[in-house]
Design an enzyme around this catalytic site. Structure first.
Site, short mmCIF file in Angstrom:
data_model
loop_
_atom_site.label_atom_id
_atom_site.label_comp_id
_atom_site.label_asym_id
_atom_site.label_seq_id
_atom_site.Cartn_x
_atom_site.Cartn_y
_atom_site.Cartn_z
N CYS A 70 0.79 -1.24 0.00
CA CYS A 70 0.00 0.00 0.00
C CYS A 70 0.81 1.28 0.00
O CYS A 70 0.71 2.09 -0.91
CB CYS A 70 -0.88 0.06 1.24
N HIS A 126 -2.87 6.54 4.34
CA HIS A 126 -1.72 5.64 4.54
C HIS A 126 -0.39 6.21 4.06
O HIS A 126 0.49 5.47 3.62
CB HIS A 126 -1.98 4.28 3.88
#
Ligand SMILES: *[C@@H]1O[C@H](CO)[C@@H](O)[C@H](O)[C@H]1NC(C)=O
Ligand SMILES: *[C@@H]1O[C@H](CO)[C@@H](O)[C@H](O)[C@H]1NC(C)=O
Ligand SMILES: *[C@@H]1O[C@H](CO)[C@@H](O)[C@H](O)[C@H]1NC(C)=O
Ligand SMILES: *[C@@H]1O[C@H](CO)[C@@H](O)[C@H](O)[C@H]1NC(C)=O
Ligand SMILES: *[C@@H]1O[C@H](CO)[C@@H](O)[C@H](O)[C@H]1NC(C)=O
Ligand SMILES: *[C@@H]1O[C@H](CO)[C@@H](O)[C@H](O)[C@H]1NC(C)=O
Ligand SMILES: *[C@@H]1O[C@H](CO)[C@@H](O)[C@H](O)[C@H]1NC(C)=O
Length: 491
Positions: A70, A126
């Site tokens: 990610c 993130h």
């Protein structure tokens, strides 16, 4: 005559405000952990009618690469820069880690704002949040609704990291509470609101990184009904999650259409990395999965849709990488790249829109991770320490070193059994002709030793430009119990 002149003046004035071709709206959708074998048009048992239709009308990217995890993909999407140049070479940003995408280089929404875009983010970030400066609304987004860590409960929007537990959902800087609302519905709703509230005199940049379809495996029951024939419970739930996301995307395109914005919208769809086989995802026939340097980790699903594409309904087989979106989108809207450090991404607009081939990209540095435990023996006189986890692509060739991750071929649960990798635990060099062997069955490192040497040299060259890896210790001050029960900035 006087009247005619004034009419002309009036028309010219009107034209200045209305006839100017407005810059296209941009809808950038990221699916989380969405595997290569999880989209209808790759032959998946999962149905994705909306995605299939959009991809079919646009340009499918079939030689498209992302990063294995990610934070890596999202940081390159936003900055156009490789991991080795941002210090994020190792792992994702953990919730209590004081880390983030460095602030020293302008990122995508900042540059779009400079050329007049309204910029909105709905969904997962993130990219760091330990200081307020790292939050999306301080990095070029006019607004952000969503969460800051990497994963959480789809209904309760909470997350534990060891003993640290808290809610992770924000409306801009403010803690939000939507307990019980499934995130795919919630984010689709918030994205629709951005479109409906948008002042169409301005171009819109809507960044929509869904929570779907990352673990935990959760979905309202109605979405698994079409998949009762799938015996494997994880795969069945996952299929339902994909369907919910597909429906959300269909709904959102309707909203754009109703506002008359769709035919001036460029939509980009991309996964962030390969599917997680331990949480319902699948990448077969590719080798390996999420968090590996095998193709199953990095050969991603992606496509582009929009009236402005010169060639529609096509498939692109040119090498394209997630770091390319930044310069590609900025070039498409006529922006400039001042204020950025040197980019690793390349402008692929002509490649995608006109099918002009070959595209500008010859190579991809998949990564060099100096913190991953070394494997096996170093080749004497190798310019690059081949015990270290790394991979690089050059034309057809891909070289992999160190420990790339579990190299098995894992079909979806209803198909034949897994083909386990026969490689010894100390093996640390592989070479593949990916064009010929996209599923990495035939390591030809023994046959093409000169290619191996050249590519180790290429890795050594990249390594010379690397900045130190930043992977700070977890900080107990991040604990949500000190911050009103929410994950958020603590420094
Ligand atoms: C959110 O609201 C629900 C009730 O609607 C409540 O039970 C819960 O404690 C609230 N959560 C937070 C983090 O405030
Ligand atoms: C899509 O729209 C329909 C009709 O309004 C709605 O029932 C459904 O919940 C929406 N789906 C998602 C995923 O938001
Ligand atoms: C886009 O759609 C609107 C409304 O349907 C229409 O008026 C306009 O001409 C279309 N523009 C283009 C470039 O096709
Ligand atoms: C890029 O240049 C423009 C025009 O000179 C300026 O307004 C903008 O602040 C610069 N951007 C960055 C990130 O330096
Ligand atoms: C990369 O360069 C650094 C600094 O010169 C060196 O210490 C390291 O061993 C190199 N890494 C590899 C994998 O060769
Ligand atoms: C690799 O993954 C497969 C599939 O999950 C598993 O069966 C196998 O044991 C793993 N191999 C190793 C060495 O962990
Ligand atoms: C890789 O394989 C393809 C397909 O067989 C072939 O056309 C190409 O020449 C090979 N590439 C190299 C560099 O040998």
């Amino acid at each position: 005559m006087k009247t005619l002149a004034s009419v002309i003046t009036l028309l010219a004035t009107l034209c200045l405000s209305k006839c100017q071709t407005t810059k296209p709206h941009i809808l950038l959708i990221i699916a989380d952990d969405f595997g290569y074998n999880d989209i209808g048009y790759h032959g998946s048992e999962i149905k994705t009618p909306n995605l299939d239709k959009l991809a079919g009308e646009g340009v499918k990217l079939e030689n498209y690469y992302v990063q294995p995890i990610c934070t890596h993909t999202r940081s390159q999407l936003m900055s156009g820069r490789y991991q080795i140049h941002t210090g994020l070479q190792h792992g994702v940003i953990r919730p209590p880690q004081p880390n983030g995408l460095p602030l020293d280089s302008a990122i995508l929404p900042q540059k779009l704002k400079e050329v007049g875009y309204s910029t909105h983010a709905v969904g997962k970030w993130h990219l760091g949040f330990y200081k307020e400066e790292y939050l999306p609304t301080n990095r070029g987004f006019d607004s952000h609704f969503g969460y800051l860590t990497g994963a959480e409960d789809y209904f309760k929007h909470d997350r534990c990291f060891g003993a640290m537990c808290g809610t992770d959902l924000r409306d801009n800087m403010n803690p939000a509470n939507y307990t019980g609302v499934y995130s795919t519905h919630l984010f689709a709703q918030k994205a629709a609101e951005e479109v409906n509230n948008h002042n169409t005199d301005k171009p819109l940049f809507l960044y929509l990184p869904f929570q779907s379809v990352h673990g935990p495996l959760q979905v309202p029951e109605q979405y698994t009904k079409p998949y009762m024939h799938i015996q494997d419970k994880q795969r069945r739930t996952y299929a339902g999650m994909v369907s919910a996301m597909d429906e959300a995307i269909g709904n959102l395109t309707d909203v754009f259409q109703k506002r008359g914005m769709w035919n001036n919208t460029l939509m980009v769809f991309s996964t962030d990395n390969g599917g997680q086989i331990h949480a319902g995802g699948n990448n077969f026939p590719l080798r390996g999965w999420k968090d590996s340097l095998w193709e199953g980790g990095v050969h991603g699903v992606g496509f582009v849709h929009g009236e402005m594409l010169k060639r529609k309904g096509t498939v692109s087989r040119d090498l394209i990488h997630v770091s390319d979106w930044f310069p590609t989108l900025i070039s498409m809207v006529g922006g400039t790249l001042n204020g950025t450090k040197p980019l690793d991404g390349m402008d692929q607009w002509k490649t995608i829109s006109e099918g002009s081939s070959p595209g500008p990209r010859q190579s991809i540095l998949h990564n060099i991770d100096p913190m991953y435990p070394p494997v096996g023996q170093r080749v004497p006189s190798s310019p690059f320490d081949n015990r270290i986890r790394a991979a690089v692509r050059m034309g057809d060739w891909k070289l992999v070193t160190g420990f790339p991750g579990n190299g098995s071929w894992v079909p979806p649960p209803h198909m034949d059994s897994i083909t386990l990798s026969k490689d010894s635990a100390s093996k640390n060099i592989w070479l593949f002709n990916i064009t010929e062997d996209p599923n990495e069955h035939n390591d030809v490192s023994g046959t093409y030793q000169h290619v191996v040497i050249n590519m180790l040299e290429l890795l050594a060259q990249y390594n010379k430009t690397a900045v130190p890896c930043r992977y700070p210790a977890m900080d107990s001050k991040a604990n949500p119990k000190y911050h009103g029960g929410y994950w958020g900035p603590w420094e």
